[in-house]
Design a protein around this motif. Structure first.
Motif, mmCIF file in Angstrom:
data_model
loop_
_atom_site.group_PDB
_atom_site.id
_atom_site.type_symbol
_atom_site.label_atom_id
_atom_site.label_comp_id
_atom_site.label_asym_id
_atom_site.label_seq_id
_atom_site.Cartn_x
_atom_site.Cartn_y
_atom_site.Cartn_z
ATOM 1 N N VAL A 1 52.915 10.799 -71.656
ATOM 2 C CA VAL A 1 53.846 11.718 -72.331
ATOM 3 C C VAL A 1 54.733 12.374 -71.269
ATOM 4 O O VAL A 1 54.423 12.336 -70.072
ATOM 5 C CB VAL A 1 53.090 12.812 -73.138
ATOM 6 C CG1 VAL A 1 52.218 12.198 -74.204
ATOM 7 C CG2 VAL A 1 52.271 13.713 -72.216
ATOM 8 N N ASP A 2 55.823 12.981 -71.699
ATOM 9 C CA ASP A 2 56.742 13.620 -70.743
ATOM 10 C C ASP A 2 56.206 14.966 -70.258
ATOM 11 O O ASP A 2 56.381 15.330 -69.094
ATOM 12 C CB ASP A 2 58.108 13.836 -71.402
ATOM 13 C CG ASP A 2 58.790 12.518 -71.696
ATOM 14 O OD1 ASP A 2 58.829 11.670 -70.779
ATOM 15 O OD2 ASP A 2 59.268 12.323 -72.826
ATOM 16 N N VAL A 3 55.607 15.727 -71.182
ATOM 17 C CA VAL A 3 55.102 17.070 -70.849
ATOM 18 C C VAL A 3 53.785 17.276 -71.598
ATOM 19 O O VAL A 3 53.664 16.871 -72.759
ATOM 20 C CB VAL A 3 56.108 18.172 -71.290
ATOM 21 C CG1 VAL A 3 55.550 19.567 -71.024
ATOM 22 C CG2 VAL A 3 57.452 17.996 -70.590
ATOM 23 N N ILE A 4 52.820 17.912 -70.933
ATOM 24 C CA ILE A 4 51.573 18.303 -71.611
ATOM 25 C C ILE A 4 51.586 19.819 -71.754
ATOM 26 O O ILE A 4 51.888 20.538 -70.793
ATOM 27 C CB ILE A 4 50.331 17.878 -70.794
ATOM 28 C CG1 ILE A 4 50.216 16.341 -70.788
ATOM 29 C CG2 ILE A 4 49.057 18.508 -71.366
ATOM 30 C CD1 ILE A 4 49.146 15.797 -69.850
ATOM 31 N N ALA A 5 51.298 20.293 -72.970
ATOM 32 C CA ALA A 5 51.161 21.739 -73.179
ATOM 33 C C ALA A 5 49.818 21.964 -73.857
ATOM 34 O O ALA A 5 49.371 21.135 -74.640
ATOM 35 C CB ALA A 5 52.295 22.263 -74.043
ATOM 36 N N PHE A 6 49.166 23.063 -73.525
ATOM 37 C CA PHE A 6 47.926 23.369 -74.240
ATOM 38 C C PHE A 6 47.581 24.836 -74.162
ATOM 39 O O PHE A 6 48.026 25.564 -73.282
ATOM 40 C CB PHE A 6 46.757 22.479 -73.768
ATOM 41 C CG PHE A 6 46.130 22.852 -72.446
ATOM 42 C CD1 PHE A 6 46.830 22.738 -71.261
ATOM 43 C CD2 PHE A 6 44.808 23.288 -72.394
ATOM 44 C CE1 PHE A 6 46.230 23.053 -70.041
ATOM 45 C CE2 PHE A 6 44.195 23.601 -71.188
ATOM 46 C CZ PHE A 6 44.910 23.482 -70.008
ATOM 47 N N SER A 7 46.798 25.246 -75.163
ATOM 48 C CA SER A 7 46.308 26.613 -75.250
ATOM 49 C C SER A 7 44.809 26.553 -74.949
ATOM 50 O O SER A 7 44.015 26.163 -75.805
ATOM 51 C CB SER A 7 46.567 27.116 -76.680
ATOM 52 O OG SER A 7 46.034 28.388 -76.838
ATOM 53 N N PRO A 8 44.417 26.881 -73.732
ATOM 54 C CA PRO A 8 43.021 26.646 -73.315
ATOM 55 C C PRO A 8 42.009 27.500 -74.070
ATOM 56 O O PRO A 8 42.135 28.723 -74.079
ATOM 57 C CB PRO A 8 43.014 27.021 -71.832
ATOM 58 C CG PRO A 8 44.378 27.481 -71.476
ATOM 59 C CD PRO A 8 45.217 27.537 -72.687
ATOM 60 N N VAL A 9 41.009 26.862 -74.639
ATOM 61 C CA VAL A 9 40.016 27.595 -75.427
ATOM 62 C C VAL A 9 39.283 28.624 -74.571
ATOM 63 O O VAL A 9 39.049 29.745 -75.008
ATOM 64 C CB VAL A 9 39.071 26.623 -76.175
ATOM 65 C CG1 VAL A 9 38.308 25.714 -75.252
ATOM 66 C CG2 VAL A 9 38.097 27.369 -77.069
ATOM 67 N N VAL A 10 38.938 28.243 -73.338
ATOM 68 C CA VAL A 10 38.310 29.192 -72.392
ATOM 69 C C VAL A 10 39.122 29.187 -71.095
ATOM 70 O O VAL A 10 39.962 28.312 -70.890
ATOM 71 C CB VAL A 10 36.836 28.828 -72.096
ATOM 72 C CG1 VAL A 10 35.957 29.075 -73.298
ATOM 73 C CG2 VAL A 10 36.717 27.382 -71.627
ATOM 74 N N GLU A 11 38.817 30.156 -70.209
ATOM 75 C CA GLU A 11 39.628 30.282 -68.985
ATOM 76 C C GLU A 11 39.227 29.315 -67.871
ATOM 77 O O GLU A 11 40.073 28.876 -67.096
ATOM 78 C CB GLU A 11 39.504 31.716 -68.435
ATOM 79 C CG GLU A 11 40.439 32.704 -69.102
ATOM 80 C CD GLU A 11 40.441 34.054 -68.399
ATOM 81 O OE1 GLU A 11 41.436 34.359 -67.744
ATOM 82 O OE2 GLU A 11 39.443 34.790 -68.518
#
Ligand code: AHR
Length: 339
Positions: A106-116
């Motif tokens: 993919v061109d860009v990966i984005a994510f909202s991490p469940v834990v730190e």
């Protein structure tokens, strides 16, 4: 390049190629040439569209649903291909999804991490594959900041502090102990860690304010209800509930009512988020104060994705603008609340 049907001189063709390459770079279409899930292994797919792989935490709350909608709608509006993965609250699912995105190029990966914690290895894999990563909503605790391009989201410590500061003012006339119970978000998540910290710092201003019980309700209504039931059984005198999100506060309302107490009166209730259901509870006098956390991160995320793919500089931190709501302010804001 599409056929133009125009005969070009060599110089004209060169100029056109240059413009095309520049436009391609700016649009971030990069190496994408497959549609769908990009299983060819040669590119991210997307017929020349910017392709974003997004790993979402799950669907634990009203906030999360609004966040998912914002990201999906903004990607569609921008004309980008979004490969969306729901991790169902599990870090291992997010790691698996990120590895899939890397494989699909993919061109860009984005994510909202469940834990730190625990992201360094997979983030390094993305970096080695030269795929830029954007953190949305929640931070990671990686010491190596080069593992991601930017982090867009709220200041959770500030949200907790705003909640605590309101309580300090509200209870300024208290002459004896004010017993507080705290419903924490998902254990190990940035919003749970930071909201707890900000709130504790703020209430330290008044030694009468004491957190007598603090436990995770996992950001869900069911969790909030179940843990509040336990709090009520174990603590004969509860004056205040601080819930790390609206959903847990809404679940707790059921437990408080079932215990024969009046929420918003017998127990002062402070939450975070300001989603519609929370705002309704506040306007109805069942909650007393909400610190806002905006889930509408989609438009900014699309803009940042385009920029990082084009190799443009982006700020290391993009903070969301937020406010707070009293009962009166909630009544005024509710008719125009979008989520
Ligand atoms: O990370 C943001 C938090 O996650 C929201 O406050 C909460 O509702 C959600 O589940």
């Amino acid at each position: 390049m599409a056929k133009t049907g125009i005969t070009l001189t060599r110089r004209g063709l060169g100029a056109m190629l240059a413009v095309g390459l520049l436009a391609g770079g700016l649009a971030g279409c990069g190496n994408s040439d497959t549609g769908g899930d990009g299983d060819s292994g040669s590119s991210g797919g997307g017929n020349g569209k910017l392709v974003i792989g997004f790993s979402q935490v799950g669907a634990e709350s009203g906030w999360r649903t609004a966040n998912t909608n914002s990201i999906k709608e903004s990607a569609a509006e921008a004309g980008y291909e979004l490969k969306f993965d729901d991790a169902q609250g599990k870090q291992e699912n997010q790691i698996k999804a990120i590895r899939n995105f890397i494989q699909q190029k993919v061109d860009v990966i984005a994510f909202s991490p469940v834990v730190e914690s625990g992201w360094d290895t997979v983030l390094k894999e993305a970096k080695d594959a030269k795929i830029p990563v954007i953190l949305t909503d929640r931070a990671v605790d990686s010491a190596d900041k080069s593992l991601y391009k930017t982090f867009i989201g709220s200041d959770f410590v500030k949200e907790g502090r705003l909640a605590g500061e309101w309580l300090v003012k509200e209870k300024s006339a208290a002459t004896g102990p004010v017993n507080i119970v705290e419903l924490q978000g998902t254990t190990g998540s940035a919003p749970a860690n930071d909201r707890k910290k900000g709130f504790a710092e703020a209430i330290a201003a008044n030694p009468n304010l004491k957190v007598v019980a603090s436990q995770s309700g996992d950001f869900t209504r069911a969790g909030g209800k179940q843990v509040m039931e336990q709090f009520l059984k174990a603590n004969p005198k509860i004056d205040v509930l601080f819930a790390h999100n609206d959903d847990m506060g809404l679940g707790a309302l059921e437990a408080i009512t079932a215990a024969g107490k009046t929420p918003g009166k017998d127990i002062t209730i402070i939450t975070i988020d300001a989603v519609k259901d929370g705002m309704q509870a506040l306007a109805d006098g069942k909650f007393n104060f909400i610190a806002e956390c905006s889930p509408l991160l989609g438009p900014q995320l699309m803009d940042l994705a385009k920029k990082v793919k084009a190799g443009e500089e982006v700020p290391a931190r993009v903070e969301t603008e937020e406010t707070t709501f009293t009962q009166e302010q909630a009544k005024a804001a509710l008719p125009n609340r979008k989520y």
